[in-house]
Design a protein around this motif. Sequence first.
Motif, PDB file in Angstrom:
ATOM      1  N   ILE A  28      15.491  40.718  11.366  1.00 19.58           N
ATOM      2  CA  ILE A  28      16.696  40.504  10.578  1.00 19.58           C
ATOM      3  C   ILE A  28      17.777  39.973  11.518  1.00 19.58           C
ATOM      4  CG2 ILE A  28      18.463  41.537   9.122  1.00 19.58           C
ATOM      5  CD1 ILE A  28      15.755  41.545   7.798  1.00 19.58           C
ATOM      6  N   PRO A  29      18.329  38.787  11.272  1.00 14.71           N
ATOM      7  CA  PRO A  29      19.360  38.246  12.167  1.00 14.71           C
ATOM      8  C   PRO A  29      20.558  39.169  12.266  1.00 14.71           C
ATOM      9  CG  PRO A  29      18.586  36.566  10.625  1.00 14.71           C
ATOM     10  CD  PRO A  29      18.009  37.871  10.163  1.00 14.71           C
ATOM     11  N   PRO A  66      22.784  33.978  14.288  1.00 12.21           N
ATOM     12  CA  PRO A  66      23.387  35.109  13.573  1.00 12.21           C
ATOM     13  C   PRO A  66      23.827  34.714  12.179  1.00 12.21           C
ATOM     14  CG  PRO A  66      24.952  34.184  15.126  1.00 12.21           C
ATOM     15  CD  PRO A  66      23.654  33.480  15.369  1.00 12.21           C
ATOM     16  N   THR A  67      23.855  35.685  11.286  1.00  7.81           N
ATOM     17  CA  THR A  67      24.403  35.493   9.943  1.00  7.81           C
ATOM     18  C   THR A  67      25.914  35.656  10.009  1.00  7.81           C
ATOM     19  OG1 THR A  67      22.385  36.303   8.874  1.00  7.81           O
ATOM     20  CG2 THR A  67      24.415  36.381   7.581  1.00  7.81           C
ATOM     21  N   GLY A 148      21.241  29.014  10.904  1.00  9.90           N
ATOM     22  CA  GLY A 148      21.600  30.385  10.572  1.00  9.90           C
ATOM     23  C   GLY A 148      22.163  30.483   9.165  1.00  9.90           C
ATOM     24  N   PHE A 149      22.272  31.716   8.680  1.00 14.82           N
ATOM     25  CA  PHE A 149      22.829  31.976   7.351  1.00 14.82           C
ATOM     26  C   PHE A 149      24.352  32.108   7.412  1.00 14.82           C
ATOM     27  CE2 PHE A 149      18.523  33.638   6.435  1.00 14.82           C
ATOM     28  CZ  PHE A 149      18.310  33.085   5.185  1.00 14.82           C
ATOM     29  N   MET A 197       2.779  30.146   8.448  1.00 12.96           N
ATOM     30  CA  MET A 197       4.001  30.590   7.812  1.00 12.96           C
ATOM     31  C   MET A 197       4.883  31.356   8.794  1.00 12.96           C
ATOM     32  SD  MET A 197       5.586  30.627   4.909  1.00 12.96           S
ATOM     33  CE  MET A 197       7.285  31.179   4.837  1.00 12.96           C
ATOM     34  N   LEU A 198       6.165  31.007   8.821  1.00 12.40           N
ATOM     35  CA  LEU A 198       7.161  31.763   9.577  1.00 12.40           C
ATOM     36  C   LEU A 198       8.223  32.264   8.600  1.00 12.40           C
ATOM     37  CD1 LEU A 198       7.916  29.630  12.792  1.00 12.40           C
ATOM     38  CD2 LEU A 198       6.520  31.680  12.618  1.00 12.40           C
ATOM     39  N   THR A 199       8.430  33.552   8.577  1.00 14.94           N
ATOM     40  CA  THR A 199       9.475  34.162   7.760  1.00 14.94           C
ATOM     41  C   THR A 199      10.476  34.810   8.704  1.00 14.94           C
ATOM     42  OG1 THR A 199       7.863  34.573   6.000  1.00 14.94           O
ATOM     43  CG2 THR A 199       9.954  35.772   5.888  1.00 14.94           C
ATOM     44  N   ASN A 200      11.705  34.325   8.682  1.00 21.24           N
ATOM     45  CA  ASN A 200      12.707  34.717   9.685  1.00 21.24           C
ATOM     46  C   ASN A 200      12.182  34.504  11.097  1.00 21.24           C
ATOM     47  OD1 ASN A 200      14.117  35.440   7.428  1.00 21.24           O
ATOM     48  ND2 ASN A 200      14.536  37.541   8.064  1.00 21.24           N
ATOM     49  N   GLY A 201      11.396  33.440  11.271  1.00 19.96           N
ATOM     50  CA  GLY A 201      10.860  33.103  12.584  1.00 19.96           C
ATOM     51  C   GLY A 201       9.694  33.953  13.022  1.00 19.96           C
TER      52      GLY A 201
END
Length: 563
Positions: A28-29, A66-67, A148-149, A197-201
């Motif tokens: 989680i960022p 970072p978010t 980033g978000f 597949m990469l989810t959140n890297g």
Amino acid sequence: MLRLKLTFVLVLLISSTSFAQSYNPLWIPDTLSGTTFDLSIRDTFVQYKPGNQTITGGINEKFWGPTLIFNKGDVVHMKVRNFLNDSTTIHWHGMHLPAVMDGGPHQIIPPGTIWEPYWTVSNNAATYWYHPHLHQMTQEHITKGIGGFIIVRDSEEAALALPRSYGVDDIPLVLTSRRFDGSNAFVYQNISYGDEMLTNGVLKAEVSLPRQMVRFRILNAEIERGYMLGFSDNRTFYVIGNDGGLLNAPVAVTRLKLLVGERAEIMVDLGDDDIGKSIDMEAFNSGQAFGFPGGEPQSGGPLGSLLNNVDFPVLHITVAASTASKITSVPKTLAHNVYWTATDATVNKTVNVTDGTPGTNFTLDGKAFDFNAINKHTQLGAIEKWTITNNMVFSHAFHIHDVEFKIISRSSGAVGDYESGWKDVVALPRNESVTFVAKFDDYADAIHPYMYHCHFSNHEDGGMMGQFVVDNPASVLDKSTHSPEFTLFPNPAKNLLFAKFDDLNNSAYYGRIVAPNGRTLYMLPRPDMKNGIDISLIPTGSYFLQLTDEIGKITTTKKFIKE
């Protein structure tokens, strides 16, 4: 017989352990909040596979960034430092802001340079993002993981009973895929899709989520692949937000199509699941209509992938105990959006997808992107209807900077309820046209354009992009008597440098601090000269301030000494 039973149990234990270890914890960022944000773009490294580390790129992180948490109404100041060996840009995707702050291909940040844009946050509460936008380098930089978000919060969203414990029941998900070569390096040249597949890297990502309503903020950050998202048990979930904010009411679905650049906020109910139960969020990408990005049958080559035309998991979820302040239902009313309609529009514009025959790049209106060509002009305050037509054999994702729009029609039929809110990216299937309405308010700039383009970064890099400027016909400045001259003080200066124009009606449009060797150290769009330029990070020595004035757009250079 006992030995056989022991062997069988041992095999089961090894298999069970191996299966459990086949997943990796979802990252989680971190978050940054406030009004001042320091972002450093760097080359980084991640150990994805045995052997060599993978060279990645990140912003304050190893992969991704970072978010950023914004509050509507705040003025946010960004300090973006480029530590790459390449030039790059950072585009604030979905943000309504001046073109000179937008971070498109024109706002190039050279290596070793600091860029300091700022703007007033006027966007609704929603999930946005930031990413590189350097022409012909976007695919490479996004592949490395730079981005980033952005989460915008406002009072209307805050008044709702929604999950918003970040990383607990409010989960950001950036979906993408990568292909690795024999040295574990990312492959980005001459390919459209990744193989893993990469989810959140994270490869094979898993997460434990509480037994209650959970909110996902999902971004398709692929190069080209689309996603048809759902859950492995085909449960119903609820779309509560699009690119630019909450929908007026939740939309119940079992599948959600998300093309590159699109965001969706969804809520899923885990309240009836037993603790320890596992389900997958899954891409149901097999058997999609011809032209769906990632639906090609081949498994290798430029358009091939091991994930093409198959269903595959994007996140493994294990149900855990609920939290003390759990959300158990979806609000029936989310927002009170009033949308522009076709009758509000006073101007009609069209964009056509062209070329794309074998051996050629896709373009818009038959023209490849040209830095020096303004493709469209828009007047400040205009409400416009844009119709985007794709008569090619392949789908695209159309994105426009500066504004959020309302989709009002599709040639194939009704607009889906799931995309009924404010949007800045729209899926454009083959042999289809889509029409939207937007208002171009607040910002006019005859020098810096905004972009519109396909958000497939390989198509964008190939020239499938145009640009428009927002003109203000009411603003007619007398340039004949103005003076671009200014005075610097104090000089020498230690921490803050001030400039005062001889013409008190003039102001700074753009500023640059340049070293004696000609290298740009600071890029300062519309610098706030009243509060001074922070030069505390510059080593002692001689430098130059280049100021472009607002009235005449004339650049004047003055030398100063940093103590």
